[in-house]
Motif scaffolding. Structure first.
Motif, mmCIF file in Angstrom:
data_model
loop_
_atom_site.group_PDB
_atom_site.id
_atom_site.type_symbol
_atom_site.label_atom_id
_atom_site.label_comp_id
_atom_site.label_asym_id
_atom_site.label_seq_id
_atom_site.Cartn_x
_atom_site.Cartn_y
_atom_site.Cartn_z
ATOM 1 N N SER A 165 14.079 -18.042 -37.396
ATOM 2 C CA SER A 165 15.214 -18.966 -37.279
ATOM 3 C C SER A 165 16.427 -18.190 -36.788
ATOM 4 C CB SER A 165 15.528 -19.620 -38.629
ATOM 5 O OG SER A 165 15.900 -18.645 -39.583
ATOM 6 N N GLY A 166 17.394 -18.916 -36.260
ATOM 7 C CA GLY A 166 18.614 -18.273 -35.797
ATOM 8 C C GLY A 166 18.421 -17.347 -34.621
ATOM 9 N N GLN A 167 17.442 -17.636 -33.762
ATOM 10 C CA GLN A 167 17.145 -16.767 -32.622
ATOM 11 C C GLN A 167 17.994 -17.168 -31.411
ATOM 12 O OE1 GLN A 167 14.996 -14.098 -32.998
ATOM 13 N NE2 GLN A 167 15.003 -14.785 -35.143
ATOM 14 N N ASP A 168 18.297 -16.172 -30.577
ATOM 15 C CA ASP A 168 19.043 -16.416 -29.345
ATOM 16 C C ASP A 168 18.134 -16.546 -28.130
ATOM 17 O OD1 ASP A 168 21.798 -16.086 -30.465
ATOM 18 O OD2 ASP A 168 21.019 -14.081 -30.910
ATOM 19 N N LEU A 169 16.949 -15.943 -28.221
ATOM 20 C CA LEU A 169 16.039 -15.924 -27.067
ATOM 21 C C LEU A 169 14.602 -15.830 -27.559
ATOM 22 C CD1 LEU A 169 15.433 -15.571 -23.993
ATOM 23 C CD2 LEU A 169 15.890 -13.123 -24.298
ATOM 24 N N VAL A 170 13.754 -16.706 -27.038
ATOM 25 C CA VAL A 170 12.323 -16.674 -27.345
ATOM 26 C C VAL A 170 11.549 -16.538 -26.043
ATOM 27 C CG1 VAL A 170 10.341 -17.928 -28.277
ATOM 28 C CG2 VAL A 170 12.550 -18.056 -29.444
ATOM 29 N N PHE A 171 10.668 -15.542 -25.984
ATOM 30 C CA PHE A 171 9.778 -15.364 -24.841
ATOM 31 C C PHE A 171 8.455 -16.058 -25.143
ATOM 32 C CE2 PHE A 171 12.359 -11.393 -24.933
ATOM 33 C CZ PHE A 171 12.994 -11.518 -23.704
ATOM 34 N N LEU A 172 8.032 -16.936 -24.238
ATOM 35 C CA LEU A 172 6.755 -17.625 -24.386
ATOM 36 C C LEU A 172 5.893 -17.350 -23.158
ATOM 37 C CD1 LEU A 172 7.740 -21.180 -25.739
ATOM 38 C CD2 LEU A 172 6.931 -19.202 -27.055
ATOM 39 N N PRO A 184 3.075 -27.192 -28.232
ATOM 40 C CA PRO A 184 3.396 -26.793 -29.612
ATOM 41 C C PRO A 184 4.235 -25.518 -29.681
ATOM 42 C CG PRO A 184 1.088 -27.386 -29.444
ATOM 43 C CD PRO A 184 1.618 -27.349 -28.051
ATOM 44 N N ALA A 185 3.965 -24.574 -28.776
ATOM 45 C CA ALA A 185 4.742 -23.324 -28.769
ATOM 46 C C ALA A 185 6.193 -23.598 -28.376
ATOM 47 C CB ALA A 185 4.109 -22.323 -27.815
ATOM 48 N N ILE A 186 6.399 -24.459 -27.401
ATOM 49 C CA ILE A 186 7.763 -24.795 -26.993
ATOM 50 C C ILE A 186 8.492 -25.502 -28.133
ATOM 51 C CG2 ILE A 186 9.151 -26.198 -25.427
ATOM 52 C CD1 ILE A 186 7.007 -25.678 -23.281
ATOM 53 N N GLN A 187 7.838 -26.427 -28.790
ATOM 54 C CA GLN A 187 8.466 -27.142 -29.899
ATOM 55 C C GLN A 187 8.859 -26.185 -31.026
ATOM 56 O OE1 GLN A 187 5.311 -29.955 -30.679
ATOM 57 N NE2 GLN A 187 6.281 -31.566 -29.469
ATOM 58 N N ALA A 188 7.960 -25.250 -31.345
ATOM 59 C CA ALA A 188 8.252 -24.280 -32.405
ATOM 60 C C ALA A 188 9.382 -23.345 -31.985
ATOM 61 C CB ALA A 188 6.991 -23.474 -32.733
ATOM 62 N N ALA A 189 9.426 -23.002 -30.703
ATOM 63 C CA ALA A 189 10.493 -22.132 -30.213
ATOM 64 C C ALA A 189 11.846 -22.832 -30.267
ATOM 65 C CB ALA A 189 10.183 -21.698 -28.777
ATOM 66 N N VAL A 190 11.883 -24.110 -29.911
ATOM 67 C CA VAL A 190 13.132 -24.875 -29.981
ATOM 68 C C VAL A 190 13.675 -24.874 -31.403
ATOM 69 C CG1 VAL A 190 14.148 -27.175 -29.773
ATOM 70 C CG2 VAL A 190 12.631 -26.324 -27.983
#
Length: 236
Positions: A165-172, A184-190
């Motif tokens: 939580s509280g992330q600024d950037l997620v690499f997928l 599902p990965a995009i939803q979890a990253a959001v």
């Protein structure tokens, strides 16, 4: 030019003689190669080509404190590190300096994206990978760089994102063959992002702006490089 005409005390003469000797040696080698081998003689060993490497072999960090550092990575079939050119473009989009950013590299693989973020000043980088061999390789690279901001974990990418939580950037960068993982990965990253945070998504196809809007994202930047569709997405 005859040998008797060569003036050895001059540079031109010495050069001409060297050329003649080199040519004579070349012809002798050609004649020897053309002769049939004597009965019972052992054939000269043939030159063997190096086997093609499977996987990346190495990655190069593009910018930051470890700029130009080359890191060996596990050579595994199907491993697909983000190309140097694409990473360079991505971090240009992000503004180069990631000081104080919190990042998750959810499908870490070679670690190219996560180590690049750490090199550019990210305060924390969670690097998640499910393959045990790759996890060990990532930990060795972390130790080699003394990358204190990097935390390497082994596990499922979706579970990792759900606990972040509280992330600024997620690499997928999910495996392209597993299309069911992307949404599902995009939803979890959001859910893991701060408001205004970014997702970098690599996919085998372009995601439309309409589809992304439904997930609460806007398309910030996009490029296509070979089979890779690279998206920089921003949480609304």
């Amino acid at each position: 030019m005859s040998r008797s005409a060569i003036k050895l005390h001059t540079p031109a003469g010495r050069k001409a003689l060297d050329k003649m000797i080199h040519e004579a040696e070349r012809k002798a080698q050609e004649q020897a190669a053309a002769k049939p081998a004597r009965p019972g003689a052992k054939a000269a060993p043939a030159a063997t080509a190096k086997p093609a490497a499977m996987g990346a072999g190495e990655i190069r960090i593009i910018g930051g404190q470890w700029r130009r550092t080359r890191l060996a990575v596990a050579q595994k079939p199907g491993l697909r590190p983000t190309p140097d050119r694409v990473r360079e473009t991505l971090f240009n989009w992000l503004g180069q300096d990631l000081s104080n950013w919190k990042c998750v590299d959810a499908f870490s693989g070679t670690g190219a994206l996560g180590f690049e973020a750490a090199s550019r000043g990210a305060a924390s980088v969670i690097m998640n990978e499910q393959d045990a061999e790759l996890v060990q390789q990532l930990r060795r690279l972390q130790q080699r760089l003394d990358a204190k901001a990097v935390k390497v974990v082994r596990g499922d990418a979706l579970s990792c994102l759900k606990t972040a939580s509280g992330q600024d950037l997620v690499f997928l960068d999910p495996p392209f063959a597993q299309a069911e993982l992307f949404e599902p990965a995009i939803q979890a990253a959001v859910a893991a992002l701060n408001e205004g945070g970014f997702i970098y998504l690599e996919a085998p196809e372009a995601w439309t702006e309409e589809r992304l809007l439904e997930l609460g994202l806007e398309l910030h930047r996009y490029l296509k490089a070979g089979a890779v569709h690279a998206h920089l997405l921003r949480k609304q």
